[in-house]
Motif scaffolding. Structure first.
Motif, PDB file in Angstrom:
ATOM      1  N   GLU A  87       3.629   9.766   0.049  1.00 47.98           N
ATOM      2  CA  GLU A  87       2.775   8.700   0.568  1.00 47.98           C
ATOM      3  C   GLU A  87       2.560   8.988   2.049  1.00 47.98           C
ATOM      4  O   GLU A  87       3.502   8.915   2.835  1.00 47.98           O
ATOM      5  CB  GLU A  87       3.403   7.313   0.362  1.00 47.98           C
ATOM      6  N   ARG A  88       1.322   9.331   2.423  1.00 44.62           N
ATOM      7  CA  ARG A  88       1.024   9.758   3.781  1.00 44.62           C
ATOM      8  C   ARG A  88       0.089   8.767   4.467  1.00 44.62           C
ATOM      9  O   ARG A  88      -1.033   8.524   4.001  1.00 44.62           O
ATOM     10  CB  ARG A  88       0.359  11.141   3.778  1.00 44.62           C
ATOM     11  N   PHE A  89       0.543   8.207   5.568  1.00 44.01           N
ATOM     12  CA  PHE A  89      -0.356   7.400   6.387  1.00 44.01           C
ATOM     13  C   PHE A  89      -1.427   8.318   6.977  1.00 44.01           C
ATOM     14  O   PHE A  89      -1.117   9.375   7.514  1.00 44.01           O
ATOM     15  CB  PHE A  89       0.424   6.717   7.510  1.00 44.01           C
ATOM     16  N   GLN A 306       9.631  -1.474  -2.713  1.00 44.37           N
ATOM     17  CA  GLN A 306       9.134  -0.979  -1.430  1.00 44.37           C
ATOM     18  C   GLN A 306       9.491   0.478  -1.172  1.00 44.37           C
ATOM     19  O   GLN A 306       9.145   1.026  -0.135  1.00 44.37           O
ATOM     20  CB  GLN A 306       9.680  -1.852  -0.304  1.00 44.37           C
ATOM     21  N   LYS A 307      10.193   1.120  -2.105  1.00 49.77           N
ATOM     22  CA  LYS A 307      10.561   2.518  -1.917  1.00 49.77           C
ATOM     23  C   LYS A 307       9.346   3.411  -2.113  1.00 49.77           C
ATOM     24  O   LYS A 307       8.519   3.185  -2.988  1.00 49.77           O
ATOM     25  CB  LYS A 307      11.655   2.914  -2.915  1.00 49.77           C
ATOM     26  N   LYS A 308       9.279   4.463  -1.318  1.00 56.63           N
ATOM     27  CA  LYS A 308       8.143   5.383  -1.400  1.00 56.63           C
ATOM     28  C   LYS A 308       8.113   6.127  -2.731  1.00 56.63           C
ATOM     29  O   LYS A 308       7.051   6.435  -3.249  1.00 56.63           O
ATOM     30  CB  LYS A 308       8.199   6.398  -0.253  1.00 56.63           C
ATOM     31  N   SER A 309       9.296   6.432  -3.278  1.00 55.54           N
ATOM     32  CA  SER A 309       9.363   7.266  -4.477  1.00 55.54           C
ATOM     33  C   SER A 309       9.322   6.452  -5.764  1.00 55.54           C
ATOM     34  O   SER A 309       9.633   6.966  -6.834  1.00 55.54           O
ATOM     35  CB  SER A 309      10.653   8.098  -4.453  1.00 55.54           C
ATOM     36  N   GLN A 310       8.952   5.189  -5.686  1.00 53.22           N
ATOM     37  CA  GLN A 310       8.946   4.340  -6.867  1.00 53.22           C
ATOM     38  C   GLN A 310       7.718   4.622  -7.726  1.00 53.22           C
ATOM     39  O   GLN A 310       6.618   4.748  -7.211  1.00 53.22           O
ATOM     40  CB  GLN A 310       8.948   2.869  -6.450  1.00 53.22           C
ATOM     41  N   ASP A 311       7.914   4.736  -9.042  1.00 55.40           N
ATOM     42  CA  ASP A 311       6.775   4.892  -9.943  1.00 55.40           C
ATOM     43  C   ASP A 311       6.570   3.593 -10.710  1.00 55.40           C
ATOM     44  O   ASP A 311       7.476   2.774 -10.862  1.00 55.40           O
ATOM     45  CB  ASP A 311       6.983   6.063 -10.909  1.00 55.40           C
ATOM     46  N   PRO A 501      -0.303   3.539  -7.860  1.00 58.61           N
ATOM     47  CA  PRO A 501       0.491   2.878  -6.809  1.00 58.61           C
ATOM     48  C   PRO A 501       1.345   1.743  -7.357  1.00 58.61           C
ATOM     49  O   PRO A 501       1.046   1.167  -8.411  1.00 58.61           O
ATOM     50  CB  PRO A 501      -0.573   2.346  -5.849  1.00 58.61           C
ATOM     51  N   VAL A 502       2.420   1.428  -6.625  1.00 59.87           N
ATOM     52  CA  VAL A 502       3.310   0.328  -6.979  1.00 59.87           C
ATOM     53  C   VAL A 502       3.197  -0.804  -5.969  1.00 59.87           C
ATOM     54  O   VAL A 502       3.041  -1.959  -6.316  1.00 59.87           O
ATOM     55  CB  VAL A 502       4.773   0.811  -7.084  1.00 59.87           C
ATOM     56  N   SER A 503       3.276  -0.463  -4.687  1.00 56.59           N
ATOM     57  CA  SER A 503       3.170  -1.486  -3.648  1.00 56.59           C
ATOM     58  C   SER A 503       2.475  -0.893  -2.437  1.00 56.59           C
ATOM     59  O   SER A 503       2.299   0.332  -2.332  1.00 56.59           O
ATOM     60  CB  SER A 503       4.559  -1.999  -3.246  1.00 56.59           C
ATOM     61  N   THR A 504       2.075  -1.762  -1.504  1.00 57.70           N
ATOM     62  CA  THR A 504       1.425  -1.323  -0.263  1.00 57.70           C
ATOM     63  C   THR A 504       2.413  -1.312   0.894  1.00 57.70           C
ATOM     64  O   THR A 504       2.035  -1.487   2.044  1.00 57.70           O
ATOM     65  CB  THR A 504       0.242  -2.247   0.076  1.00 57.70           C
ATOM     66  N   ALA A 505       3.694  -1.111   0.576  1.00 58.64           N
ATOM     67  CA  ALA A 505       4.714  -1.138   1.625  1.00 58.64           C
ATOM     68  C   ALA A 505       4.475  -0.063   2.674  1.00 58.64           C
ATOM     69  O   ALA A 505       4.738  -0.270   3.866  1.00 58.64           O
ATOM     70  CB  ALA A 505       6.103  -0.965   1.007  1.00 58.64           C
ATOM     71  N   ALA A 506       3.960   1.113   2.258  1.00 60.57           N
ATOM     72  CA  ALA A 506       3.710   2.185   3.223  1.00 60.57           C
ATOM     73  C   ALA A 506       2.661   1.779   4.248  1.00 60.57           C
ATOM     74  O   ALA A 506       2.764   2.106   5.433  1.00 60.57           O
ATOM     75  CB  ALA A 506       3.266   3.453   2.487  1.00 60.57           C
ATOM     76  N   ALA A 507       1.623   1.051   3.801  1.00 56.19           N
ATOM     77  CA  ALA A 507       0.598   0.581   4.738  1.00 56.19           C
ATOM     78  C   ALA A 507       1.175  -0.460   5.691  1.00 56.19           C
ATOM     79  O   ALA A 507       0.829  -0.492   6.880  1.00 56.19           O
ATOM     80  CB  ALA A 507      -0.580  -0.006   3.957  1.00 56.19           C
ATOM     81  N   GLU A 508       2.082  -1.297   5.189  1.00 57.18           N
ATOM     82  CA  GLU A 508       2.666  -2.321   6.047  1.00 57.18           C
ATOM     83  C   GLU A 508       3.637  -1.718   7.052  1.00 57.18           C
ATOM     84  O   GLU A 508       3.841  -2.275   8.131  1.00 57.18           O
ATOM     85  CB  GLU A 508       3.369  -3.370   5.181  1.00 57.18           C
TER      86      GLU A 508
END
Length: 565
Positions: A87-89, A306-311, A501-508
């Motif tokens: 997940e890359r900003f 909120q984990k990046k590696s979550q599927d 995607p699972v969540s937008t935690a990376a954007a937050e």
């Protein structure tokens, strides 16, 4: 500042202070912004090369910066050539408004600028706002018209938050509890004097517990804490607030008693007395213990989402396990275990326990309708305990109902750790044909079914495959072991599922950096340079690959191009 950096970095001392001409130190704001733009350009180029022609999803969220300007964060989710989920900003975009059409135009502009093929878009991750999830004119609908396989997934972390908020709003005693909780925290923590009193009261309480051997000593243990204030937009903060109050119940009670007895406190004396009555009532303690139990169950799901590696397949399983734990808590055995904990807490803190067989008396003439006669046990067990959990379960079923994504539920059978108990290759192929008809041609669909059968036999007998518990791990191991070449169609399917995607935690997380880069003192920064600073913070490990000389060369090339223009 340069001299300070030079004291810790000999390279800066030699290059900047000693070798560089006095008129060419690259310290003016304009030049620094240009250097940052070079960093940003190289980082984005690296990310673009990393994605290549792979299928990707976009994660988008919006926030207002300190200047009250709407900023949209863009994150790419994809599987790289090593089979690792990334997940890359990528960018922070200023938008004039949050209309769906405006957001799509801005996103398409960025995708076009960096040569992304929109037909490779396989997922969209947004929150549940109407401009994002609208089925007719929402952002997800606009993208679906151009790319029919860009399935929209409502951020699971937002769904969980909405489910918890709905439970609090629908059960009146729980809503009143949080109102009282905020009042107590404000009364105790709004004054530096009372904050110091709380600190001293904790010291006394810790000394008492250590003296009676109820606490163990050790490095880092038994530290002094402060009350946490619950936040309106982050429901997870309520778990910290409830836990901190339970852990510091006696010190808080002592501070409120002292405040209520202080004749010099003025109007605050009444607040102290009211807060103490709230704190020491059985109903408040009952809901306090209940919400902590519920939050302990749902917090695990919230952190996992909120984990990046979550599927998304594993996320659905976590949601199901959360529902099961809440059902167990709601059962008769769960109630007996819970009420014993409440009674134990009340006895340990001197809280009066009402007779559960006695008739419940409406306090304060509550407006809501209640039966004429019912016991305290019925009120606490049915009207509060079961009503709250029932609302939680109903909201979780409503918010996490993936009727459209049948493929997800059956694809969990591909995970080797499950033992392939309910594996059916033909059923998987039917769903693949339903959701990705143009991504697998007829010949490949036949080949996919054959590969699935061979894959199951191979994974069942291989030691390096049997312990794989998620699709993310499976995708990585397929590449590491070279099986992605043998089972190329299976690898293609797994990558599609993992990319969703699972969540937008990376954007937050980008918004957390935004608070650092754009403060009131730096409010005059231009939007493009704000994004550059943001990229430097988040992708600093990539930037280290480029030497100082590379940056200077690129800067001079830009300068020459400007001169030509």
């Amino acid at each position: 500042m340069i001299q300070l950096l030079a004291d810790f970095n000999p390279e800066i001392a030699s290059v900047v202070l000693e070798s560089a001409p006095k008129f060419c130190k690259y310290t003016s704001p304009k030049i620094q912004k240009e250097i940052l733009s070079i960093f940003a350009m190289k980082v984005r180029k690296h990310i673009r090369e990393e994605i290549g022609n792979a299928k990707f999803s976009i994660l988008v969220d919006e926030t207002c910066d300190v200047a009250k300007r709407e900023q949209m964060a863009l994150v790419f989710r994809f599987v790289d050539k090593y089979g690792v989920l990334q997940e890359r900003f990528f960018d922070l975009i200023h938008v004039k408004n949050t209309k769906a059409l405006t957001l799509k135009e801005e996103l398409c502009s960025v995708l076009s600028k960096y040569s992304f093929d929109i037909q490779n878009l396989r997922g969209q991750g947004y929150d549940g706002a109407s401009n994002m999830r609208g089925e007719l004119n929402g952002l997800q609908a606009l993208f679906l018209r151009e790319c029919p396989y860009a399935y929209y997934v409502h951020c699971y972390a937002h769904r969980l938050q909405l489910a918890l908020v709905a439970a609090a709003k629908d059960v009146v005693p729980v809503t009143q509890f949080f109102q009282h909780l905020v009042f107590i925290v404000n009364t105790v923590d709004s004054s530096s004097k009372r904050h110091d009193e709380l600190h001293d009261a904790q010291m006394v309480e810790l000394a008492r517990l250590l003296a009676i051997d109820e606490l163990e000593t050790g490095q880092g243990a038994n530290q002094i804490h402060s009350l946490k204030r619950p936040g309106e937009t982050r429901w997870g903060s309520h778990f910290g607030s409830v836990s901190s109050l339970m852990d510091m119940f006696n010190p808080v009670s002592s501070v409120l008693q002292n405040l209520a007895a202080d004749s010099t406190a003025g109007a605050n004396r009444a607040d102290g007395d009211t807060s103490f009555k709230y704190l020491t009532s059985f109903e408040f303690v009952f809901v306090l213990c209940m919400m902590r139990e519920i939050f302990e169950i749902t917090e695990q799901l919230g952190q996992a989402l909120q984990k990046k590696s979550q599927d998304i397949v594993n996320a659905l399983r976590l949601v199901q396990s959360t529902k099961v734990l809440l059902e167990q808590m709601r059962s008769d055995d769960g109630w007996e275990t819970f009420i014993c904990k409440v009674v134990e807490f009340c006895v340990g803190h001197g809280i009066a326990i009402p007779d559960m067989e006695g008739t419940y008396i409406l306090r304060g003439g509550r407006a809501r309708r209640q039966p004429d006669h019912f016991t305290n046990e019925r009120y606490f067990r049915v009207e509060i305990f079961r009503a709250t959990i029932n609302t939680q379960l109903a909201e979780l079923n409503l918010k996490f109902n993936e009727k459209v994504m049948d493929l997800l539920s059956i694809s969990v059978t591909l995970i080797p750790k499950n033992g392939f108990v309910s594996f059916q290759a033909n059923e998987i192929c039917k769903l693949v044909e339903k959701y990705y008809p143009a991504y697998f041609n007829r010949q490949e669909m036949i080949g996919l079914e054959r590969q699935l059968n061979h894959f199951v036999l191979d994974a069942s007998s291989s030691a390096d495959m049997t312990n794989i518990a998620t699709l993310v791990e499976l995708c990585r191991v397929l590449v590491e072991t070279g099986r992605h070449r043998i089972f190329n169609l299976v690898d293609r399917l797994v990558r599609l599922l993992v990319t969703l995607p699972v969540s937008t935690a990376a954007a937050e997380r980008a918004f957390s950096i935004l608070k650092i880069t754009k403060t009131r003192l730096r409010n005059k920064m231009e939007d493009e340079y704000l994004a550059n600073n943001l990229l430097v913070h988040i992708e600093s490990e990539i930037v280290r690959h480029y030497t100082y000389d590379d940056i200077i060369t690129d800067f001079k090339n830009q300068k020459n191009r400007r001169a030509d223009l």
